[in-house]
Scaffold this motif. Structure first.
Motif, PDB file in Angstrom:
ATOM      1  N   GLY A 190      37.795  39.460  34.457  1.00  0.00           N
ATOM      2  CA  GLY A 190      36.549  38.902  34.936  1.00  0.00           C
ATOM      3  C   GLY A 190      36.750  37.772  35.908  1.00  0.00           C
ATOM      4  N   PRO A 191      35.631  37.196  36.372  1.00  0.00           N
ATOM      5  CA  PRO A 191      35.706  36.101  37.335  1.00  0.00           C
ATOM      6  C   PRO A 191      36.062  34.782  36.671  1.00  0.00           C
ATOM      7  CG  PRO A 191      33.424  36.601  36.822  1.00  0.00           C
ATOM      8  CD  PRO A 191      34.245  37.596  36.078  1.00  0.00           C
ATOM      9  N   VAL A 192      36.811  33.963  37.402  1.00  0.00           N
ATOM     10  CA  VAL A 192      37.233  32.649  36.936  1.00  0.00           C
ATOM     11  C   VAL A 192      36.944  31.635  38.033  1.00  0.00           C
ATOM     12  CG1 VAL A 192      39.150  31.265  36.110  1.00  0.00           C
ATOM     13  CG2 VAL A 192      39.071  33.678  35.570  1.00  0.00           C
ATOM     14  N   LEU A 193      36.347  30.516  37.665  1.00  0.00           N
ATOM     15  CA  LEU A 193      35.995  29.479  38.625  1.00  0.00           C
ATOM     16  C   LEU A 193      37.093  28.422  38.679  1.00  0.00           C
ATOM     17  CD1 LEU A 193      33.709  28.307  40.485  1.00  0.00           C
ATOM     18  CD2 LEU A 193      32.982  26.990  38.483  1.00  0.00           C
ATOM     19  N   VAL A 194      37.481  28.017  39.900  1.00  0.00           N
ATOM     20  CA  VAL A 194      38.476  26.972  40.073  1.00  0.00           C
ATOM     21  C   VAL A 194      38.257  26.322  41.433  1.00  0.00           C
ATOM     22  CG1 VAL A 194      40.253  28.445  41.120  1.00  0.00           C
ATOM     23  CG2 VAL A 194      40.940  26.429  39.787  1.00  0.00           C
ATOM     24  N   GLU A 195      38.742  25.093  41.584  1.00  0.00           N
ATOM     25  CA  GLU A 195      38.649  24.382  42.854  1.00  0.00           C
ATOM     26  C   GLU A 195      40.014  24.330  43.513  1.00  0.00           C
ATOM     27  OE1 GLU A 195      36.075  20.656  43.823  1.00  0.00           O
ATOM     28  OE2 GLU A 195      38.058  19.891  43.223  1.00  0.00           O
ATOM     29  N   ILE A 196      40.067  24.711  44.806  1.00  0.00           N
ATOM     30  CA  ILE A 196      41.306  24.639  45.583  1.00  0.00           C
ATOM     31  C   ILE A 196      40.993  23.990  46.927  1.00  0.00           C
ATOM     32  CG2 ILE A 196      42.243  26.692  44.454  1.00  0.00           C
ATOM     33  CD1 ILE A 196      41.588  28.277  46.992  1.00  0.00           C
ATOM     34  N   GLY A 197      42.042  23.751  47.715  1.00  0.00           N
ATOM     35  CA  GLY A 197      41.837  23.186  49.033  1.00  0.00           C
ATOM     36  C   GLY A 197      41.221  24.192  49.989  1.00  0.00           C
ATOM     37  N   CYS A 198      40.616  23.680  51.047  1.00  0.00           N
ATOM     38  CA  CYS A 198      39.946  24.562  52.011  1.00  0.00           C
ATOM     39  C   CYS A 198      40.932  25.429  52.794  1.00  0.00           C
ATOM     40  CB  CYS A 198      39.120  23.733  52.996  1.00  0.00           C
ATOM     41  SG  CYS A 198      37.612  23.045  52.276  1.00  0.00           S
ATOM     42  N   ASP A 199      42.200  25.026  52.848  1.00  0.00           N
ATOM     43  CA  ASP A 199      43.166  25.739  53.684  1.00  0.00           C
ATOM     44  C   ASP A 199      44.200  26.499  52.862  1.00  0.00           C
ATOM     45  OD1 ASP A 199      44.354  23.550  52.609  1.00  0.00           O
ATOM     46  OD2 ASP A 199      45.343  22.863  54.444  1.00  0.00           O
ATOM     47  N   GLU A 200      43.866  26.890  51.644  1.00  0.00           N
ATOM     48  CA  GLU A 200      44.833  27.612  50.822  1.00  0.00           C
ATOM     49  C   GLU A 200      44.175  28.786  50.130  1.00  0.00           C
ATOM     50  OE1 GLU A 200      46.484  24.646  48.303  1.00  0.00           O
ATOM     51  OE2 GLU A 200      44.607  24.203  47.290  1.00  0.00           O
ATOM     52  N   HIS A 201      45.041  29.696  49.653  1.00  0.00           N
ATOM     53  CA  HIS A 201      44.558  30.943  49.086  1.00  0.00           C
ATOM     54  C   HIS A 201      45.522  31.372  47.978  1.00  0.00           C
ATOM     55  CE1 HIS A 201      42.979  35.020  48.848  1.00  0.00           C
ATOM     56  NE2 HIS A 201      42.037  34.706  49.727  1.00  0.00           N
ATOM     57  N   PRO A 202      45.022  31.832  46.829  1.00  0.00           N
ATOM     58  CA  PRO A 202      45.928  32.267  45.745  1.00  0.00           C
ATOM     59  C   PRO A 202      46.525  33.639  46.034  1.00  0.00           C
ATOM     60  CG  PRO A 202      43.646  32.546  45.072  1.00  0.00           C
ATOM     61  CD  PRO A 202      43.606  31.888  46.412  1.00  0.00           C
ATOM     62  N   VAL A 203      47.768  33.817  45.583  1.00  0.00           N
ATOM     63  CA  VAL A 203      48.453  35.097  45.753  1.00  0.00           C
ATOM     64  C   VAL A 203      49.053  35.530  44.426  1.00  0.00           C
ATOM     65  CG1 VAL A 203      48.978  34.584  48.173  1.00  0.00           C
ATOM     66  CG2 VAL A 203      50.666  34.052  46.385  1.00  0.00           C
ATOM     67  N   ASP A 204      49.387  36.799  44.342  1.00  0.00           N
ATOM     68  CA  ASP A 204      50.076  37.340  43.173  1.00  0.00           C
ATOM     69  C   ASP A 204      51.507  36.818  43.165  1.00  0.00           C
ATOM     70  OD1 ASP A 204      51.897  39.570  41.898  1.00  0.00           O
ATOM     71  OD2 ASP A 204      49.882  39.880  41.078  1.00  0.00           O
ATOM     72  N   ALA A 205      51.954  36.273  42.032  1.00  0.00           N
ATOM     73  CA  ALA A 205      53.274  35.637  41.964  1.00  0.00           C
ATOM     74  C   ALA A 205      54.404  36.634  42.166  1.00  0.00           C
ATOM     75  CB  ALA A 205      53.442  34.934  40.623  1.00  0.00           C
ATOM     76  N   GLN A 206      54.193  37.902  41.849  1.00  0.00           N
ATOM     77  CA  GLN A 206      55.262  38.887  41.943  1.00  0.00           C
ATOM     78  C   GLN A 206      55.275  39.609  43.280  1.00  0.00           C
ATOM     79  OE1 GLN A 206      54.204  40.990  38.287  1.00  0.00           O
ATOM     80  NE2 GLN A 206      56.027  40.143  37.285  1.00  0.00           N
ATOM     81  N   THR A 207      54.091  39.915  43.815  1.00  0.00           N
ATOM     82  CA  THR A 207      54.029  40.697  45.053  1.00  0.00           C
ATOM     83  C   THR A 207      53.732  39.848  46.278  1.00  0.00           C
ATOM     84  OG1 THR A 207      51.648  41.130  44.857  1.00  0.00           O
ATOM     85  CG2 THR A 207      53.157  42.629  43.699  1.00  0.00           C
ATOM     86  N   GLY A 208      53.221  38.639  46.081  1.00  0.00           N
ATOM     87  CA  GLY A 208      52.816  37.820  47.211  1.00  0.00           C
ATOM     88  C   GLY A 208      51.508  38.259  47.841  1.00  0.00           C
ATOM     89  N   GLU A 209      50.872  39.246  47.273  1.00  0.00           N
ATOM     90  CA  GLU A 209      49.623  39.778  47.830  1.00  0.00           C
ATOM     91  C   GLU A 209      48.473  38.797  47.606  1.00  0.00           C
ATOM     92  OE1 GLU A 209      46.675  43.649  47.124  1.00  0.00           O
ATOM     93  OE2 GLU A 209      48.583  43.449  46.034  1.00  0.00           O
TER      94      GLU A 209
END
Length: 884
Positions: free
Chosen positions: A446-465
């Motif tokens: 499901g969806p999860v709420l979190v705060e990050i910087g405006c210039d960053e994006h989460p990726v998969d730790a294993q694939t980098g996707e």
């Protein structure tokens, strides 16, 4: 009339009335009255507020305990006086303000059975309280008993005319065999409609297990109401004769009754009635008045008549609990704490398990639970809250009550964040990361709420996707985002590195009068002019789920206007029936439709009769569910009003269930006589089902709903509680006292709708609680100089504990004072299970089965460091562990 003395004896008495000349005028036979033993149990009812400010109530009730101890000090042997507390909150306040000599005097009186202490800390709204609150409500009295050698054996639900069907199992699990219920009938005519008091004393079996012996009193402060105020021999002769007459029937087995209570809410304890009891017993042999604590009566009737007592089964409904809707914003905060505190406890305890040298912050959790218990307590405000809502007496009481909810929610958020941090500070990071924790023991997506910087994006730790996300809000330097987390194992975490990159800009799509949202599971048609769903089509079922003939759309906000001076405010038959104006108007001001990486959403803003309303309907691409959220900017209104959200489904004749603290309640068949029917409680959701389909409505924030119709103040004995239309009961101001007369401000609440051909209870449990407490995300910064060890050595994530099968949930986990771990398992499917729990890299050395309060019973076998324990159907298993 002439009074005649009658010789003592057994059996019927023949009589003959003769005239002056000796001629017989009449004759007959009379049945002797029983030689009644009337157990008199004085107390002053505990309202934490209402009559006076909460701080003043504390001292007034503490002073009553002083008066009782003084009366016992000068009394004879055996004493003609006894006293009890119907909530140990008074004891807590008293112990904090009395010296050691006075305290020892109380301990002696308690051990001698002259002062009784109820097992419950507070008198709760037992349907609104969560499972852990029902259990922890017994903790303070149990701790006092451990310290003084006293075993609390009775619980008291006084004033509140409702009873959760889970209460028998909880009390039995806390080693509390007796329940005293003295119900106020104002706006809660449980006794008047059901006549259940005529079966007392009786054994009450809960809807999903448990059994306690119950005395259902006709009222409280009965000594004054039966024998006069102040009590007198003349008043007692007449009053006791009338009061005992109802028990002079063949179906009433005991020769004893309980005359419950002496004083009303928070009033001074008058010593005079003790003198009345002395005088009465010196004058009359029977009925014998026996000064007692509540336990004396229960022990007597169970010992001598237990096998002859009847058994009843069911749920008592939620009378009075509609009052939580008089302050719904604070109530939503309390609901957040109810779900978040157990999640925080599980994660904090798992950190102590896996991190050498850490301990569980028990004092911090205890403080949060206490605040939550005090908000669950049945007193909301002053007696004049309806007539004079701006009075200082009401405003200051409400400020204290509101603080309880807000403080509990704030403490819960802090404890959850701290628990997560104890884990996330256990490994090195190459840079910033988002870490997502699943605090439940089953997998979730499901969806999860979190705060990050405006210039960053989460990726998969294993694939980098790059991971799909939704931008919720963009600030100067930060962004709130929703991440989609897929199949996160129970009690595990997943690490998601943050890399440079801007998010994809969501596509704004054209909007017509009706908007279509679709994914692989559903097609949704949203009427933007009404703010509701007019069609919800389930592809797998091949059927339309919304009732097309209903006057309300699915998710439509409904405002009920009217009801002043009617039966909505009280169940008096001299009041007129309410004539309500139901309004579903939604004056659209703005509409936005967005298509992004997670799915499609439509946001609506409009005006309703209650204030400005924002509604969002969302379909996530990977979720077989519909999410709806509401934010109402409510305007204050003193005239009677209520707000609902309608959910009319094409399930005619459907069975209507909602979850209690333990298991599910089928409301058509599982209520106690006289239980509340116009509004019904829930813990996490509503389940509507027929032979071909089922719909689940997860309601994380709103704890009440109606089946079929809005509340109209009919106070029915019988009501059809089946069918496909449910209405979430969001707010009201129908009370004339205690609760708030008006409310205003921002009210935010959510729902999640899902469907299937069939939804099993355990599945419905997981759906509801995943909505109440979603996975928890935290952003962490660069961390160096650590030496990660299992289970913190996985680059992508790891599992902290494993519980199986899926029908068994880990509902509580905490550290103990002796360095052990206490955990609680709950069976959610309705069948006994053999549960297994294991901790990676840790072995269970020893385990003990405990009662619900953690007191050890028998030791359990442990094989290969893994614990296996049976959990009864719908039941709980509490275990104390020692690990290496």
């Amino acid at each position: 009339g002439q009074i005649f003395e009658l010789f003592d004896g057994e059996g019927p008495v023949s009589w003959r009335l003769c005239g002056p000349a000796g001629d017989m005028l009449a004759e007959g036979e009379l049945r002797r009255r029983r030689k009644w033993q009337v157990f008199v149990a004085p107390h002053a009812h505990t309202d934490i507020g209402y009559t006076h400010r909460q701080a003043e109530v504390a001292e007034r009730l503490a002073r009553n305990l002083d008066v009782a101890l003084d009366e016992l000090a000068v009394d004879g042997t055996p004493p003609a006086f006894a006293y009890h507390l119907d909530a140990s909150w008074t004891l807590q306040q008293w112990l904090q303000t009395r010296g050691l000599a006075r305290q020892e005097q109380l301990h002696t009186a308690v051990r001698n059975g002259h002062v009784g202490i109820a097992a419950n800390y507070a008198i709760l709204l037992s349907q609104f309280a969560g499972l852990e609150e029902l259990i922890r409500n017994q903790q303070f009295s149990a701790d006092y008993g451990e310290a003084t050698g006293y075993q609390p054996s009775f619980a008291a639900v006084v004033d509140v005319p409702s009873l959760s069907g889970s209460l028998p199992a909880v009390l039995q699990g806390c080693s509390v065999p007796y329940l005293l219920h003295a119900a106020n009938q104002d706006r809660g005519p449980m006794r008047l409609l059901g006549g259940l008091h005529r079966h007392a004393p009786f054994y009450w079996e809960g809807t999903n297990g448990g059994r306690v012996l119950v005395w259902l009193a006709k009222m409280y402060c009965e000594l004054r109401k039966v024998c006069g105020s102040p009590p007198s021999p003349a008043g007692g002769e007449q009053g006791l004769d009338l009061w005992l007459a109802e028990y002079e029937r063949a179906t009433y087995a005991p020769d004893a009754v309980l005359l419950y209570g002496q004083e009303a809410d928070n009033t001074d304890l008058d010593p005079q009635p003790a003198e009345f009891v002395r005088q009465w017993n010196e004058t009359y042999a029977f009925p014998r008045l026996i000064p007692s604590v509540v336990t004396d009566f229960f022990a007597y009737v169970e010992t001598h008549f237990g096998a002859q007592l009847p058994t009843v089964r069911g749920d008592g409904g939620a009378y009075w609990e509609d009052g939580v809707g008089s302050s719904i914003a604070a109530t939503v905060g309390a609901r957040v704490a109810q779900a978040m505190l157990p999640a925080a406890g599980r994660l904090a305890a798992l950190s102590a398990v896996h991190r050498e040298g850490q301990t569980f912050p028990r004092q911090q959790f205890d403080a949060a639970w206490e605040q939550l218990l005090l908000y669950d307590e049945h007193t909301w405000g002053a007696f004049l809250s309806g007539d004079d809502p701006d009075s200082l007496l009401q405003q200051e009481q409400w400020a204290v009550k509101e603080h309880m909810a807000r403080d509990a929610a704030q403490r819960a958020r802090g404890l959850l964040h701290a628990a997560v941090t104890r884990h996330t500070l256990s490994w090195n990071t190459a840079g910033r990361e988002v870490v997502v924790f699943n605090p439940h023991s089953w997998p979730t997506s499901g969806p999860v709420l979190v705060e990050i910087g405006c210039d960053e994006h989460p990726v998969d730790a294993q694939t980098g996707e790059r991971l799909p996300l939704r931008v919720v809000r963009t600030l100067a330097t930060q962004r709130w985002i929703e991440l989609w987390v897929e199949e996160l194992p129970g009690l595990s975490y997943r690490r998601l590195p943050l890399r440079p990159g801007a998010p994809e800009v969501p596509v704004s799509l054209p909007v017509a009068c009706e908007v279509e949202l679709a994914n692989d599971y559903y097609r949704l048609m949203v009427d933007v002019q009404r703010g509701c769903v007019t069609s919800w089509y389930d592809y797998a079922l091949g059927r339309e789920l919304v009732d097309q003939d209903d006057v309300w759309g699915c998710g439509q906000f409904v405002y009920a206007r009217g009801g002043d001076g009617t039966r909505l405010t009280g169940n008096r038959m001299d009041l007129p029936v309410a004539e309500l104006a139901l309004e579903g108007g939604f004056e659209l001001e703005a509409v936005t439709r967005l298509d992004d990486e997670l799915g499609t959403r439509v946001d609506l803003v409009g005006r309703t009769a209650a204030g400005r309303l924002q509604i969002s309907w969302s379909l996530y691409r990977r979720q077989r569910a519909v999410d709806a959220s509401y934010t109402l900017h409510k305007e204050s209104c003193l005239a009677k009003e209520a707000g609902y959200v309608a959910f009319p489904f094409a399930l005619p004749g459907a069975e209507v269930l909602s979850d209690s603290q333990l298991g599910w309640v089928p409301w058509q068949t599982a209520q106690l006589p006289g239980g509340c029917k116009e509004w019904l409680p829930l813990q996490s959701g509503i389940l509507l089902r027929d032979a071909a389909a089922a719909v689940h409505i997860a309601s994380p924030d709103i704890p009440l709903f109606c089946s079929g119709d809005v509340v109209r103040g009919r106070w029915p004995r019988q009501l059809d509680l089946s069918g496909g239309r449910a209405l979430s009961y969001v707010f009201n101001n129908y009370w004339h006292t205690n609760y708030r007369a008006a409310q205003e401000g921002t009210i935010s609440f959510r729902y999640r709708l899902s469907s299937d051909a069939a939804i099993e209870p355990a599945d419905a449990y997981r759906r509801g609680w995943a909505a109440r407490q979603p996975p928890v995300a935290q952003r962490i910064s660069l961390q160096e100089f650590r030496v990660p060890v299992a289970p913190y050595d996985g680059e992508a994530g790891s599992t902290l504990a494993r519980v199986s099968p899926a029908e068994v949930a880990l509902v509580m986990m905490e550290g103990t004072a002796d360095g052990g771990t206490l955990l609680r398992l709950q069976e959610t499917g309705g069948a006994g299970r053999q549960a297994t729990i294991a901790f990676p890299e840790r072995r269970v050395d020893r385990a003990w089965h405990c009662d619900l309060l953690g007191r050890r019973h028998d030791e359990l076998p442990v094989n290969d460091g893994t614990l296996r324990i049976p959990v009864p159907a719908w039941g709980l298993a509490t275990v104390h562990l020692e690990m290496s």
